[in-house]
Design a protein around this motif. Structure first.
Motif, PDB file in Angstrom:
ATOM      1  N   ILE A 206     -20.417 -12.123 -16.218  1.00 11.49           N
ATOM      2  CA  ILE A 206     -19.756 -11.706 -15.180  1.00 11.49           C
ATOM      3  C   ILE A 206     -18.853 -10.331 -15.175  1.00 11.49           C
ATOM      4  CG2 ILE A 206     -17.897 -12.455 -13.371  1.00 11.49           C
ATOM      5  CD1 ILE A 206     -18.404 -15.256 -14.264  1.00 11.49           C
ATOM      6  N   VAL A 207     -18.274 -10.315 -16.406  1.00  8.36           N
ATOM      7  CA  VAL A 207     -17.694  -9.167 -16.822  1.00  8.36           C
ATOM      8  C   VAL A 207     -18.280  -8.525 -18.040  1.00  8.36           C
ATOM      9  CG1 VAL A 207     -15.729  -7.710 -16.854  1.00  8.36           C
ATOM     10  CG2 VAL A 207     -15.871  -9.802 -15.392  1.00  8.36           C
ATOM     11  N   PRO A 208     -19.319  -7.923 -18.273  1.00 10.40           N
ATOM     12  CA  PRO A 208     -19.851  -7.618 -19.604  1.00 10.40           C
ATOM     13  C   PRO A 208     -19.031  -6.778 -20.240  1.00 10.40           C
ATOM     14  CG  PRO A 208     -21.552  -7.429 -17.791  1.00 10.40           C
ATOM     15  CD  PRO A 208     -20.153  -7.703 -17.237  1.00 10.40           C
ATOM     16  N   GLN A 209     -18.290  -5.841 -19.908  1.00  7.87           N
ATOM     17  CA  GLN A 209     -17.602  -4.860 -20.659  1.00  7.87           C
ATOM     18  C   GLN A 209     -16.479  -5.544 -21.425  1.00  7.87           C
ATOM     19  OE1 GLN A 209     -18.076  -4.815 -17.465  1.00  7.87           O
ATOM     20  NE2 GLN A 209     -16.639  -4.116 -16.238  1.00  7.87           N
ATOM     21  N   LEU A 210     -15.976  -6.579 -20.570  1.00  9.22           N
ATOM     22  CA  LEU A 210     -14.886  -7.210 -21.086  1.00  9.22           C
ATOM     23  C   LEU A 210     -15.266  -8.136 -22.371  1.00  9.22           C
ATOM     24  CD1 LEU A 210     -11.876  -8.539 -20.855  1.00  9.22           C
ATOM     25  CD2 LEU A 210     -12.797 -10.674 -19.579  1.00  9.22           C
ATOM     26  N   TYR A 211     -16.337  -8.893 -22.374  1.00  9.58           N
ATOM     27  CA  TYR A 211     -16.935  -9.284 -23.530  1.00  9.58           C
ATOM     28  C   TYR A 211     -17.351  -8.393 -25.071  1.00  9.58           C
ATOM     29  CZ  TYR A 211     -19.935 -12.154 -26.723  1.00  9.58           C
ATOM     30  OH  TYR A 211     -20.417 -12.659 -27.739  1.00  9.58           O
ATOM     31  N   ARG A 212     -17.755  -7.195 -24.326  1.00  5.07           N
ATOM     32  CA  ARG A 212     -18.042  -6.272 -25.476  1.00  5.07           C
ATOM     33  C   ARG A 212     -16.876  -5.699 -26.216  1.00  5.07           C
ATOM     34  NH1 ARG A 212     -22.126  -4.503 -21.384  1.00  5.07           N
ATOM     35  NH2 ARG A 212     -20.595  -2.847 -20.657  1.00  5.07           N
ATOM     36  N   ARG A 213     -15.860  -5.703 -25.491  1.00  6.35           N
ATOM     37  CA  ARG A 213     -14.691  -4.883 -25.935  1.00  6.35           C
ATOM     38  C   ARG A 213     -13.825  -6.002 -26.736  1.00  6.35           C
ATOM     39  NH1 ARG A 213      -9.934  -1.250 -23.043  1.00  6.35           N
ATOM     40  NH2 ARG A 213      -8.835  -0.693 -24.739  1.00  6.35           N
ATOM     41  N   TYR A 214     -13.675  -7.329 -26.346  1.00  4.43           N
ATOM     42  CA  TYR A 214     -12.928  -8.442 -26.781  1.00  4.43           C
ATOM     43  C   TYR A 214     -14.010  -9.772 -27.028  1.00  4.43           C
ATOM     44  CZ  TYR A 214      -9.003  -5.923 -25.213  1.00  4.43           C
ATOM     45  OH  TYR A 214      -8.032  -4.648 -24.718  1.00  4.43           O
ATOM     46  N   PRO A 215     -14.979  -9.479 -27.895  1.00  5.23           N
ATOM     47  CA  PRO A 215     -15.616 -10.554 -28.047  1.00  5.23           C
ATOM     48  C   PRO A 215     -14.994 -11.972 -28.497  1.00  5.23           C
ATOM     49  CG  PRO A 215     -16.001  -9.130 -29.882  1.00  5.23           C
ATOM     50  CD  PRO A 215     -15.147  -8.624 -28.864  1.00  5.23           C
ATOM     51  N   ASN A 216     -15.603 -12.984 -27.959  1.00  2.15           N
ATOM     52  CA  ASN A 216     -15.023 -14.314 -28.171  1.00  2.15           C
ATOM     53  C   ASN A 216     -13.734 -14.413 -28.294  1.00  2.15           C
ATOM     54  OD1 ASN A 216     -17.416 -15.785 -28.623  1.00  2.15           O
ATOM     55  ND2 ASN A 216     -17.899 -14.533 -30.285  1.00  2.15           N
ATOM     56  N   ALA A 217     -12.943 -13.799 -27.549  1.00  2.00           N
ATOM     57  CA  ALA A 217     -11.296 -13.923 -27.402  1.00  2.00           C
ATOM     58  C   ALA A 217     -10.829 -14.824 -26.423  1.00  2.00           C
ATOM     59  CB  ALA A 217     -10.878 -12.570 -27.297  1.00  2.00           C
ATOM     60  N   ASP A 218      -9.706 -15.625 -26.688  1.00  5.48           N
ATOM     61  CA  ASP A 218      -9.153 -16.439 -25.780  1.00  5.48           C
ATOM     62  C   ASP A 218      -8.449 -15.771 -24.793  1.00  5.48           C
ATOM     63  OD1 ASP A 218     -10.087 -18.716 -27.146  1.00  5.48           O
ATOM     64  OD2 ASP A 218      -8.177 -18.967 -28.273  1.00  5.48           O
ATOM     65  N   MET A 219      -8.282 -16.393 -23.714  1.00  9.37           N
ATOM     66  CA  MET A 219      -7.621 -15.492 -22.399  1.00  9.37           C
ATOM     67  C   MET A 219      -7.005 -16.477 -21.741  1.00  9.37           C
ATOM     68  SD  MET A 219     -11.328 -14.569 -20.496  1.00  9.37           S
ATOM     69  CE  MET A 219     -10.764 -14.571 -18.667  1.00  9.37           C
ATOM     70  N   ASN A 220      -6.211 -16.074 -20.813  1.00 11.20           N
ATOM     71  CA  ASN A 220      -5.455 -16.921 -19.830  1.00 11.20           C
ATOM     72  C   ASN A 220      -5.467 -15.932 -18.575  1.00 11.20           C
ATOM     73  OD1 ASN A 220      -3.158 -15.116 -19.769  1.00 11.20           O
ATOM     74  ND2 ASN A 220      -2.022 -16.230 -21.470  1.00 11.20           N
ATOM     75  N   LEU A 221      -5.201 -16.815 -17.467  1.00 14.67           N
ATOM     76  CA  LEU A 221      -5.095 -15.925 -16.146  1.00 14.67           C
ATOM     77  C   LEU A 221      -3.438 -15.830 -15.552  1.00 14.67           C
ATOM     78  CD1 LEU A 221      -8.049 -17.295 -14.063  1.00 14.67           C
ATOM     79  CD2 LEU A 221      -7.894 -15.333 -15.484  1.00 14.67           C
ATOM     80  N   ASN A 222      -3.110 -14.664 -15.276  1.00 12.70           N
ATOM     81  CA  ASN A 222      -1.671 -14.681 -14.660  1.00 12.70           C
ATOM     82  C   ASN A 222      -1.740 -14.401 -13.261  1.00 12.70           C
ATOM     83  OD1 ASN A 222       0.994 -13.802 -13.839  1.00 12.70           O
ATOM     84  ND2 ASN A 222       1.144 -12.355 -15.594  1.00 12.70           N
TER      85      ASN A 222
END
Length: 448
Positions: A330-346
């Protein structure tokens, strides 16, 4: 998404109909109690009366009676007490002028002391004796009717009629001669019956006065999480129908520090017109609570102004979606910069939500900012704000599942003296949310 809203019963326990509120908008809350609900309340009141009426002390009774051969006997009954009352059958009915509760076939157990003295030409020296007695009162019928009126936003309970009649009294003496028993029956049966009838009627009237004082002392606002206040001042006189009782409260929710009770005589334009606009209730339920969409809108505005419409979404049913790996397509650049990183939504709401209740559905318009935070090496890094193309994906995969988790746990409505709603059904209909429900004790629900 915000917290629960308290309402009054109870309550007391609880009698509400539609309300016109003179404010920036109109707020409506309604509670229509059916005969089934009135019968439940009647059982509750009868149970309270059985315990609160006793022990009931009766005044001492004295009488002189001429008994053949014995002569004139002076008899005294003292320490007369009704120790317990048992109700066999009772009914309740809402009429044109008020509520009528009838009890039939009740019985009571009593105790007393007796004593007598007499003298005659054979025994010039006074002869005395004393002892105890137990009394069984049977065929006790009690009727009480009362009216409810609105006085400056509080309910006033006024007794219209109250009476008690006794059919039979049976006295069992502890000692004493047989002539004494018949003498007691002849001399005191009628007076004992009258004493019971008068004492019970007086005690019931005193109970109504105490209940009226309780109603007068009920709060006119209920705080909600130290943020807001629900205005529960009564508006208009209660309405007595053939099959239900209807009362009205203000129902407006506002910031707690800004709460002021509005002038009551301007709040109620036409109760009959407003009652006609309320959806029909479920006759099989004890109570029907109806909330107008404007009440929810007022709550939304208050919570928004209090900065309470902000959430961090960090748990969803599909937890992998809160990892950058779940967004790599969905957001490939997000995964490339932070691979397998946990996240939350604000999630932040930037204007009060707009809610419209329609037939069988609720339309909710929410203006929100949704920011992705990446949790990287113990630091929270905002990396992106959702674009319009991603909002639908976020709603479907993260936000709505998160809301469903919260809703699945439920929001407990406040209990009232150990009672709460049971088997509630929720319907939406033309600006109203209608909750038809029974009421049961908390202990009963947990046992079942």
């Amino acid at each position: 998404m915000a917290g629960s809203v308290s309402f009054f019963f109870f309550l007391s326990l609880l009698f509400i109909s539609s309300i016109h509120v003179e404010s920036n908008g109109e707020g409506y809350i309604s509670l229509d109690i059916s005969n089934k609900g009135l019968d439940f309340m009647k059982e509750f009141l009868v149970e309270m009366a059985e315990t609160s009426l006793v022990p009931l002390d009766l005044p001492k009774i004295e009488k002189s009676k001429h008994i053949p051969i014995i002569g004139t006997v002076h008899m005294v009954l003292s320490n007369i007490s009704i120790d317990n009352i048992h109700v066999i059958s009772s009914t309740v009915k809402a009429g044109d002028t008020g509520i009528v509760i009838s009890v039939s076939g009740a019985y009571a157990n009593m105790t007393m002391n007796w004593e007598y003295s007499y003298s005659n030409w054979l025994f010039p020296i006074p002869i005395t004796d004393n002892g105890k007695a137990s009394i069984q009162v049977e065929g006790m019928d009690v009727g009480i009717s009362f009216n409810l009126t609105n006085v400056q936003g509080s309910l006033m309970l006024s007794p219209l009629d109250c009476g008690c009649s006794v059919k039979d009294i049976f006295i069992k003496l502890d000692g004493g001669a047989s002539w004494l028993y018949q003498g007691l029956i002849d001399a005191f049966e009628g007076r004992l019956s009258s004493a019971v009838e008068n004492a019970v009627s007086k005690k019931l009237r005193e109970g109504i006065v105490k209940l009226d004082s309780l109603l007068q002392s009920l709060p006119k606002e209920i705080p909600i999480r130290n943020i807001a206040a629900l205005n529960v001042t009564f508006v208009g006189d209660p309405q007595f129908r053939d099959s239900s009782l209807v009362l009205s409260i203000n129902g407006l929710i506002c910031a707690k520090e800004a709460y002021t009770a509005p002038p009551y005589h301007h709040l109620f334009a036409s109760l009959e017109h407003l009652l006609a606009s309320i959806p029909l209730k479920d006759p099989a339920s004890m109570v029907t609570i109806s909330l107008n969409e404007k009440v929810l809108a007022s709550a939304s505005s208050v919570y928004y102004d209090a900065n309470k419409m902000h959430w961090i979404v960090d748990k969803v049913p599909e937890q992998s979606l809160l990892n950058t790996a779940g967004w790599r397509f969905i957001v490939p650049q997000l995964y490339r910069r932070y691979p397998n990183a946990d996240m939350n939504l604000n999630v932040s709401i930037y204007s009060p939500p707009h809610l419209i209740i329609r037939e069988h559905q609720i339309d909710l318009t929410v203006h929100a900012d949704v920011v992705i935070n990446v949790l990287n090496s113990g630091e929270v890094t905002p990396v992106a704000c959702f674009s319009t193309a991603l909002i639908s994906t976020a709603l479907r995969t993260v936000i709505l599942p998160y809301i469903n988790i919260k809703l699945s746990r439920g929001y407990l409505l406040p209990t009232f003296h150990g009672y709460m709603l049971q088997n509630a059904n929720i319907l939406c209909s033309d600006s109203w949310i209608k909750i038809s429900s029974d009421v049961a004790s908390v202990n009963q629900l947990f046992i079942s």
